[in-house]
Design a protein around this motif. Structure first.
Motif, PDB file in Angstrom:
ATOM      1  N   LEU A 268      59.724  53.035  34.022  1.00 61.45           N
ATOM      2  CA  LEU A 268      59.880  54.121  34.988  1.00 61.45           C
ATOM      3  C   LEU A 268      59.446  53.668  36.378  1.00 61.45           C
ATOM      4  O   LEU A 268      60.143  53.914  37.371  1.00 61.45           O
ATOM      5  N   LEU A 269      58.304  52.984  36.461  1.00 57.83           N
ATOM      6  CA  LEU A 269      57.787  52.569  37.763  1.00 57.83           C
ATOM      7  C   LEU A 269      58.681  51.507  38.392  1.00 57.83           C
ATOM      8  O   LEU A 269      58.852  51.487  39.614  1.00 57.83           O
ATOM      9  N   LYS A 270      59.253  50.640  37.585  1.00 56.33           N
ATOM     10  CA  LYS A 270      60.193  49.641  38.105  1.00 56.33           C
ATOM     11  C   LYS A 270      61.379  50.333  38.766  1.00 56.33           C
ATOM     12  O   LYS A 270      61.818  49.945  39.849  1.00 56.33           O
ATOM     13  N   MET A 271      61.885  51.372  38.142  1.00 52.13           N
ATOM     14  CA  MET A 271      63.025  52.107  38.671  1.00 52.13           C
ATOM     15  C   MET A 271      62.647  52.850  39.951  1.00 52.13           C
ATOM     16  O   MET A 271      63.387  52.823  40.944  1.00 52.13           O
ATOM     17  N   ILE A 272      61.483  53.482  39.952  1.00 48.63           N
ATOM     18  CA  ILE A 272      61.037  54.253  41.113  1.00 48.63           C
ATOM     19  C   ILE A 272      60.790  53.344  42.308  1.00 48.63           C
ATOM     20  O   ILE A 272      61.216  53.635  43.433  1.00 48.63           O
ATOM     21  N   ALA A 273      60.087  52.223  42.072  1.00 52.16           N
ATOM     22  CA  ALA A 273      59.760  51.315  43.169  1.00 52.16           C
ATOM     23  C   ALA A 273      61.009  50.693  43.762  1.00 52.16           C
ATOM     24  O   ALA A 273      61.118  50.522  44.979  1.00 52.16           O
ATOM     25  N   ASP A 274      61.982  50.362  42.922  1.00 54.13           N
ATOM     26  CA  ASP A 274      63.219  49.749  43.402  1.00 54.13           C
ATOM     27  C   ASP A 274      63.977  50.690  44.330  1.00 54.13           C
ATOM     28  O   ASP A 274      64.607  50.268  45.297  1.00 54.13           O
ATOM     29  N   LYS A 275      63.875  51.986  44.056  1.00 56.23           N
ATOM     30  CA  LYS A 275      64.562  52.981  44.884  1.00 56.23           C
ATOM     31  C   LYS A 275      63.693  53.478  46.040  1.00 56.23           C
ATOM     32  O   LYS A 275      64.150  54.276  46.854  1.00 56.23           O
ATOM     33  N   GLY A 276      62.434  53.007  46.096  1.00 56.95           N
ATOM     34  CA  GLY A 276      61.548  53.423  47.178  1.00 56.95           C
ATOM     35  C   GLY A 276      61.217  54.892  47.124  1.00 56.95           C
ATOM     36  O   GLY A 276      61.284  55.591  48.141  1.00 56.95           O
ATOM     37  N   ARG A 277      60.836  55.391  45.953  1.00 54.89           N
ATOM     38  CA  ARG A 277      60.575  56.828  45.794  1.00 54.89           C
ATOM     39  C   ARG A 277      59.203  57.090  45.196  1.00 54.89           C
ATOM     40  O   ARG A 277      59.070  57.695  44.131  1.00 54.89           O
ATOM     41  N   PHE A 278      58.183  56.618  45.894  1.00 60.96           N
ATOM     42  CA  PHE A 278      56.813  56.878  45.468  1.00 60.96           C
ATOM     43  C   PHE A 278      56.305  58.222  45.988  1.00 60.96           C
ATOM     44  O   PHE A 278      55.177  58.617  45.688  1.00 60.96           O
ATOM     45  N   GLY A 279      57.130  58.911  46.769  1.00 59.47           N
ATOM     46  CA  GLY A 279      56.713  60.141  47.430  1.00 59.47           C
ATOM     47  C   GLY A 279      56.109  61.177  46.507  1.00 59.47           C
ATOM     48  O   GLY A 279      55.091  61.800  46.826  1.00 59.47           O
ATOM     49  N   ALA A 280      56.704  61.389  45.338  1.00 60.32           N
ATOM     50  CA  ALA A 280      56.207  62.408  44.415  1.00 60.32           C
ATOM     51  C   ALA A 280      54.772  62.097  43.989  1.00 60.32           C
ATOM     52  O   ALA A 280      53.933  63.001  43.907  1.00 60.32           O
ATOM     53  N   PHE A 281      54.479  60.827  43.746  1.00 66.54           N
ATOM     54  CA  PHE A 281      53.117  60.436  43.389  1.00 66.54           C
ATOM     55  C   PHE A 281      52.170  60.612  44.575  1.00 66.54           C
ATOM     56  O   PHE A 281      50.992  60.936  44.392  1.00 66.54           O
ATOM     57  N   ALA A 282      52.684  60.372  45.796  1.00 65.41           N
ATOM     58  CA  ALA A 282      51.858  60.551  46.992  1.00 65.41           C
ATOM     59  C   ALA A 282      51.428  62.010  47.124  1.00 65.41           C
ATOM     60  O   ALA A 282      50.243  62.305  47.333  1.00 65.41           O
ATOM     61  N   TYR A 283      52.387  62.933  46.968  1.00 71.53           N
ATOM     62  CA  TYR A 283      52.054  64.358  47.075  1.00 71.53           C
ATOM     63  C   TYR A 283      51.070  64.773  45.983  1.00 71.53           C
ATOM     64  O   TYR A 283      50.149  65.559  46.218  1.00 71.53           O
ATOM     65  N   TYR A 284      51.258  64.233  44.793  1.00 73.63           N
ATOM     66  CA  TYR A 284      50.346  64.551  43.687  1.00 73.63           C
ATOM     67  C   TYR A 284      48.921  64.099  44.029  1.00 73.63           C
ATOM     68  O   TYR A 284      47.953  64.848  43.841  1.00 73.63           O
ATOM     69  N   CYS A 285      48.790  62.863  44.541  1.00 75.86           N
ATOM     70  CA  CYS A 285      47.466  62.350  44.894  1.00 75.86           C
ATOM     71  C   CYS A 285      46.827  63.173  46.014  1.00 75.86           C
ATOM     72  O   CYS A 285      45.616  63.420  45.993  1.00 75.86           O
ATOM     73  N   TRP A 286      47.642  63.614  46.976  1.00 78.21           N
ATOM     74  CA  TRP A 286      47.104  64.452  48.054  1.00 78.21           C
ATOM     75  C   TRP A 286      46.572  65.778  47.522  1.00 78.21           C
ATOM     76  O   TRP A 286      45.493  66.221  47.899  1.00 78.21           O
ATOM     77  N   VAL A 287      47.344  66.399  46.656  1.00 79.07           N
ATOM     78  CA  VAL A 287      46.935  67.695  46.102  1.00 79.07           C
ATOM     79  C   VAL A 287      45.649  67.552  45.288  1.00 79.07           C
ATOM     80  O   VAL A 287      44.699  68.325  45.458  1.00 79.07           O
ATOM     81  N   VAL A 288      45.621  66.555  44.409  1.00 77.09           N
ATOM     82  CA  VAL A 288      44.442  66.370  43.561  1.00 77.09           C
ATOM     83  C   VAL A 288      43.236  65.969  44.406  1.00 77.09           C
ATOM     84  O   VAL A 288      42.112  66.452  44.191  1.00 77.09           O
ATOM     85  N   GLY A 289      43.444  65.090  45.390  1.00 73.79           N
ATOM     86  CA  GLY A 289      42.350  64.661  46.254  1.00 73.79           C
ATOM     87  C   GLY A 289      41.785  65.809  47.070  1.00 73.79           C
ATOM     88  O   GLY A 289      40.560  65.976  47.168  1.00 73.79           O
TER      89      GLY A 289
END
Length: 277
Positions: free
Chosen positions: A245-266
């Motif tokens: 999954l991460l290989k697919m996400i990184a190749d497409k440059g779509r880490f945004g969803a994880f970024a928002y998750y980390c912001w909310v939890v942080g």
């Protein structure tokens, strides 16, 4: 330990080890803010086995690379003895050197290991680290795509990614997210950044578990070994799926969803800490 508990811990290990959300940060939050006493306490031998499960996942996902590196290691020793090292050096042989260089910065963490582990009780640090991880992931989507691979990556590039891995030993900082982002910043091709991050995790995970193996052996409850193995199987299967999954996400440059998750939890961590204090 029950079968269900072992399977659940295997699931958590498989997901948290590879997705860029910081497993150490989530364990610290569960322990300190959600009053889940003992959330970070796993029998030492089972913890070693769970990490073995995620290593199996890495080996399964990158078996071709690992096989080529093992072959080139022995070929490299032979060539050194015969003074017949080819030029340019084969990519798999260069990758071995890049991983060694990238692992070196972890040695800088050993003298302050206790200090780093102690940060898990500081919720202001954990919350801030999660928010910082979010910004790194957000930035990685927007950095210019690089083209460096094992053929062209410099030793300095590998060392800088290794420094990022050393920083990621802090609770709340994601190892995979930080190292992949660092790889993108030094100009790695996105696929290579993911590949290098996970291959570099092999000596890191092995080293950490070898250090704890002596004490872990003494905690074995032999009657529960079949239950432990169920957890290992789950961590391996789930870990492999998360790598894909991460290989697919990184190749497409779509880490945004994880970024928002980390912001909310942080942010939630900081808010809850302020309220409690």
């Amino acid at each position: 330990m029950s079968f269900l508990t072992a399977v659940l811990l295997g699931l958590i290990q498989g997901v948290a080890e590879f997705l860029p959300v910081s497993s150490s940060g989530h364990l610290a939050i569960a322990e300190n803010l959600l009053n889940m006493s003992g959330a970070s306490e796993v029998p030492e031998f089972f913890d070693v086995l769970l990490h073995l499960g995620t290593l199996i996942a890495v080996f399964a996902a990158y078996w071709g690379d690992i096989r080529d590196m093992v072959t080139e290691f022995f070929c490299g020793v032979r060539d050194l003895a015969r003074h017949t090292t080819p030029s340019p050096v084969p990519p798999a042989r260069r990758l071995i050197l890049l991983i060694i260089v990238g692992t070196l910065p972890l040695a800088l963490v050993l003298p302050i290991k206790d200090l780093v582990e102690g940060l898990s009780s500081n919720m202001y640090f954990v919350g801030g680290a999660l928010i910082g991880t979010g910004f790194l992931l957000f930035a990685s989507d927007r950095v210019k795509k690089g083209n460096k691979t094992a053929r062209s990556a410099r030793l300095l590039d590998a060392f800088l990614v290794g420094v990022a891995q050393a920083v990621a030993t802090c609770p709340g900082v994601s190892r995979s997210g930080t190292t992949i982002t660092a790889g993108c910043f030094v100009g790695f091709e996105r696929k290579f950044a993911v590949r290098y991050s996970f291959l570099m995790s092999i000596p890191a995970i092995l080293g950490a578990n070898i250090l704890s193996l002596k004490d872990a052996i003494g905690t074995v409850i032999w009657s529960e070994v079949p239950v432990y193995l169920a957890g290992v199987a789950v961590s391996a299967v789930v870990g492999y799926a998360c790598i894909r999954l991460l290989k697919m996400i990184a190749d497409k440059g779509r880490f945004g969803a994880f970024a928002y998750y980390c912001w909310v939890v942080g942010a939630a961590t900081l808010l809850l800490t302020v309220i409690r204090n």
